[in-house]
Scaffold this active site. Sequence first.
Site, mmCIF file in Angstrom:
data_model
loop_
_atom_site.group_PDB
_atom_site.id
_atom_site.type_symbol
_atom_site.label_atom_id
_atom_site.label_comp_id
_atom_site.label_asym_id
_atom_site.label_seq_id
_atom_site.Cartn_x
_atom_site.Cartn_y
_atom_site.Cartn_z
ATOM 1 N N LYS A 54 4.244 -2.656 -4.293
ATOM 2 C CA LYS A 54 2.868 -2.337 -3.797
ATOM 3 C C LYS A 54 2.078 -3.445 -4.764
ATOM 4 C CE LYS A 54 2.995 2.359 -2.086
ATOM 5 N NZ LYS A 54 2.878 3.516 -2.335
ATOM 6 N N GLN A 98 2.003 7.634 -7.503
ATOM 7 C CA GLN A 98 3.107 7.613 -6.707
ATOM 8 C C GLN A 98 3.691 8.782 -6.666
ATOM 9 O OE1 GLN A 98 3.921 5.141 -4.520
ATOM 10 N NE2 GLN A 98 6.009 6.075 -3.926
ATOM 11 N N ASP A 121 -5.162 6.188 -1.182
ATOM 12 C CA ASP A 121 -4.086 7.035 -0.511
ATOM 13 C C ASP A 121 -4.659 7.947 0.677
ATOM 14 O OD1 ASP A 121 -1.489 6.488 -1.087
ATOM 15 O OD2 ASP A 121 -1.392 7.570 -2.931
#
Length: 295
Positions: A54, A98, A121
């Site tokens: 990412k 994460q 997200d």
Amino acid sequence: MTATIIDGKAAAAGVRARVAEIAADFAKRTGRQPGLATVLVGEDPASAVYVRSKGKATSEAGMASFSHKLPDTTSEAELLALVDQLNRDDAVDGILVQLPLPPQIDASRVIAEIDPAKDVDGFHPVNAGRLATGLEALVPCTPYGCLYLLKQQLGSLAGREAVVIGRSNIVGKPMALLLIGESATVTVAHSRTKDLPDVVRRADIVVAAVGRPEMVKGDWIKPGAVVIDVGINRIPTDDGKSRLVGDVDFAGASENAAAITPVPGGVGPMTIAMLLRNTVVAAHRRAAMPDPEGV
Ligand code: GUN
């Protein structure tokens, strides 16, 4: 019928190229690059790989990447303090913590602490609620990537029968809401669904997100259906190594489907592309600029 294989890598490359143009334009107009902060807690090797890719993709798109690595002994209070700091940092447009997090940290508390305007997200309850009520939201990356591939393949989804297998907050539920938003007729199946094969057999669109290797069999797929396989399962092979398979029996389903995503190379690359897309969108909204076009 032999299915068209949907090339998620190519689609993702297209999105990433467009995001790079948008990021360059944003930087020219505002004097700063859009920025994404990633937070990795602990040493989980798969999470470390995801976070690294990412960060790399963020830099490649001409955006600022801020990488935070914390030990697996980090307390919830320490992580919440970092999130607060990132919320207040004007150079940060997107925050990605994460998952999974170590057991001493309540992930839902951490997600709730992220500024919804920076929640790239799309996991914050405000964004989930905005998506559910049809308001402008930041949308979870994986289902948004699936929707992109479906629209690329089918054009309008209006009136099509869609079956989503899986009801997670990250994929199944937002996927169902996105499909409703496109006027598809949506069924959400899950582990307690009766006669799953028959439910899947009526679908023009199948999205499989259950995390069980090759659970969806080829003869469940209606001829001409489009199959999106979100699963990434590592299974052992006879030679003592391993390989990745999806939630769908790819070979069997390919005999019936009109089009199908492979694993790897289908949905996976789209998730990162949509994370970058969400970051430039968040940057524009935070700067009170209109949403960028073409992503
Ligand atoms: N862990 C696995 N997938 C994801 C994701 O899309 N976002 C975050 N934050 N963690 C994940």
